[in-house]
Design a protein around this motif. Structure first.
Motif, PDB file in Angstrom:
ATOM      1  N   GLN A  81       0.769  -1.002  -0.150  1.00  0.00           N
ATOM      2  CA  GLN A  81       0.107  -0.076   0.060  1.00  0.00           C
ATOM      3  C   GLN A  81       0.986   1.127  -0.135  1.00  0.00           C
ATOM      4  O   GLN A  81       0.579   2.379  -0.767  1.00  0.00           O
ATOM      5  CB  GLN A  81      -0.933  -0.090   1.207  1.00  0.00           C
ATOM      6  CG  GLN A  81      -1.757   1.147   1.116  1.00  0.00           C
ATOM      7  CD  GLN A  81      -3.119   1.132   2.530  1.00  0.00           C
ATOM      8  OE1 GLN A  81      -2.835   0.182   3.026  1.00  0.00           O
ATOM      9  NE2 GLN A  81      -3.594   2.173   2.385  1.00  0.00           N
ATOM     10  N   GLU A 158      -4.131  -2.935  -1.646  1.00  0.00           N
ATOM     11  CA  GLU A 158      -4.425  -1.365  -1.700  1.00  0.00           C
ATOM     12  C   GLU A 158      -3.498  -0.536  -2.376  1.00  0.00           C
ATOM     13  O   GLU A 158      -3.396   0.671  -1.888  1.00  0.00           O
ATOM     14  CB  GLU A 158      -4.926  -0.780  -0.399  1.00  0.00           C
ATOM     15  CG  GLU A 158      -5.892  -1.777   0.458  1.00  0.00           C
ATOM     16  CD  GLU A 158      -6.933  -1.281   1.272  1.00  0.00           C
ATOM     17  OE1 GLU A 158      -7.595   0.171   0.557  1.00  0.00           O
ATOM     18  OE2 GLU A 158      -7.540  -1.698   1.949  1.00  0.00           O
ATOM     19  N   ALA A 161      -4.939   3.222  -3.170  1.00  0.00           N
ATOM     20  CA  ALA A 161      -5.871   4.158  -2.127  1.00  0.00           C
ATOM     21  C   ALA A 161      -5.351   5.541  -1.705  1.00  0.00           C
ATOM     22  O   ALA A 161      -6.065   6.110  -1.313  1.00  0.00           O
ATOM     23  CB  ALA A 161      -5.763   3.106  -0.706  1.00  0.00           C
ATOM     24  N   SER A 190      -8.368  -4.594  -1.682  1.00  0.00           N
ATOM     25  CA  SER A 190      -9.101  -3.277  -1.309  1.00  0.00           C
ATOM     26  C   SER A 190     -10.148  -3.434  -0.685  1.00  0.00           C
ATOM     27  O   SER A 190     -11.140  -4.269  -0.588  1.00  0.00           O
ATOM     28  CB  SER A 190      -9.219  -2.601  -2.792  1.00  0.00           C
ATOM     29  OG  SER A 190      -9.861  -1.093  -2.380  1.00  0.00           O
ATOM     30  N   HIS A 191     -10.752  -2.300   0.305  1.00  0.00           N
ATOM     31  CA  HIS A 191     -11.922  -2.390   0.966  1.00  0.00           C
ATOM     32  C   HIS A 191     -12.963  -1.386   0.218  1.00  0.00           C
ATOM     33  O   HIS A 191     -13.996  -1.257   0.720  1.00  0.00           O
ATOM     34  CB  HIS A 191     -11.675  -1.531   2.298  1.00  0.00           C
ATOM     35  CG  HIS A 191     -11.165   0.083   2.032  1.00  0.00           C
ATOM     36  ND1 HIS A 191      -9.766   0.287   1.913  1.00  0.00           N
ATOM     37  CD2 HIS A 191     -11.887   1.202   2.078  1.00  0.00           C
ATOM     38  CE1 HIS A 191      -9.789   1.563   1.603  1.00  0.00           C
ATOM     39  NE2 HIS A 191     -11.069   2.301   1.948  1.00  0.00           N
ATOM     40  N   ASP A 192     -12.318  -0.942  -0.920  1.00  0.00           N
ATOM     41  CA  ASP A 192     -13.287  -0.102  -2.009  1.00  0.00           C
ATOM     42  C   ASP A 192     -13.993  -1.130  -2.711  1.00  0.00           C
ATOM     43  O   ASP A 192     -13.433  -1.576  -3.994  1.00  0.00           O
ATOM     44  CB  ASP A 192     -12.161   0.862  -2.601  1.00  0.00           C
ATOM     45  CG  ASP A 192     -13.231   1.989  -3.612  1.00  0.00           C
ATOM     46  OD1 ASP A 192     -14.360   1.370  -3.984  1.00  0.00           O
ATOM     47  OD2 ASP A 192     -12.724   3.021  -3.455  1.00  0.00           O
TER      48      ASP A 192
END
Length: 354
Positions: A81, A158, A161, A190-192
């Motif tokens: 990241q 990520e 990000a 990813s958290h998206d």
């Protein structure tokens, strides 16, 4: 043969248990891992790479048990990241560092550097140090460093990000193009949800350290198998109504709201249940016979508008194509698209068809 296979892997941390995890990543696939923060996504990448050892279960790389393999033996690259570029090295040196450590000839290093530079369009910044590069340029150099060794797979944690919204959109397209051009195996975390759903061939949804669902993006979106997946995937999230199925199993009732259950649905007649409907699947009623709502506010977002409304005492969100000038521009009666209703039992598990 799969590029990466995870079988029954469990990893225990002081306040968190990951697993058991079962996943299979196919060769040449862009495999997405989606989940909220602290769900265990990065830990899965570390298990694949070999930075973390499982307490039980197996990680197979190219069909071979990787339990006794060192990190380098797995032939897997990772883009972190924070990108983790060497600040004192130029872009060229960052990309070729691993190749030099492997003892490749100068000719082979040059060939691979040229190939990666052409694909990533970074030839004009190879002389710069990371501090002299933009965020997108550093991203490309980090990808180049991961691509140059021609490893079995590339893990991306990520990776975009920290970029601004416009640059994230550009890099999403670039990553997909790059993966297709190289026919490389990517595992993208990813958290998206929009980010993962836009580029992945398949998606694993990780919630509380467990695999909640695996499937193509369309399947995960259109047929979430639990309430947790349904609310994680989609923006705005799915509207949920807690109520009862009628005794004959043909209707769902929530307060004064009564909605017909799609024919063939296997529902527990007379029992508690949950009805889900996505914001884009709520439409204006044309004959005044729909559900009455009270519009409280609107959110104009360019090509579409989010309408916030009360149905009974529950706040719902409706996604409308185009723009509205004010809340008064929207109808006071709506209907749900009967073809796209989501039915769950009282525990939050999806109900199927007979």
């Amino acid at each position: 043969m799969n590029a990466i296979t995870i079988r029954g892997v469990v990893k225990n941390y002081p306040n968190f248990t990951l697993g058991p995890i079962d996943l299979a990543v196919q060769r040449g696939e862009l495999f997405g891992i989606l989940g909220p923060p602290s769900a265990g996504k990065t830990s899965i990448l570390k298990l694949i790479l070999g930075l973390v050892k499982p307490d039980s279960g197996q990680v197979l790389v190219g069909g071979v048990d990787a339990g006794e393999m060192e990190v380098a033996e797995r032939q897997i690259s990772m883009v972190f990241q924070n990108l983790a570029l060497f600040p004192h090295m130029s872009g060229r040196e960052n990309i070729t560092f691993a190749l030099s450590e492997r003892g490749l000839s100068k000719k082979e290093i040059g060939r691979r550097l040229d190939a990666v530079s052409d694909v990533l369009h970074v030839g004009h910044i190879l002389h710069k140090n990371p501090a002299q590069m933009s965020g997108g340029e550093r991203q490309r150099i980090a990808l180049g460093r991961a691509l140059a060794p021609d490893n079995r797979a590339i893990l991306l944690d990520e990776p975009i990000a920290a970029l601004d919204a416009r640059l994230r959109e550009e890099m999403r397209v670039e990553l997909k193009r790059l993966q297709r051009t190289k026919n490389q195996t990517f595992v993208y975390v990813s958290h998206d949800e929009e980010e993962v759903m836009a580029i992945a061939d398949r998606v694993a949804v990780i919630i509380d350290g467990r695999v909640a669902q695996v499937g193509a993006p369309d399947d995960v979106y259109n047929r979430p198998n639990t309430i947790s997946v349904a609310t994680l995937v989609g923006s705005p999230p799915m509207n949920l109504f807690h109520g009862w199925f009628s005794d004959d199993g043909r209707h769902f009732e929530c307060g004064k709201m009564v909605v017909g259950v799609p024919a063939g649905s296997d529902v527990p007649a007379g029992a508690k249940g949950i009805l889900g409907v996505r914001p884009e699947d709520i439409h204006r009623a044309t004959n005044g016979s729909g559900q009455e709502i009270g519009v409280s506010s609107i959110e104009p977002l360019g090509g579409y508008t989010i309408v916030n409304a009360l149905l009974g005492d529950q706040l719902i969100k409706i996604r409308v194509t185009g723009q509205l000038e004010s809340p008064d521009d929207y109808t006071r009666s709506v209907v749900f698209d009967a073809r796209r209703l989501h039915l769950f039992d009282s525990e939050g598990d999806r109900l199927g068809t007979k």
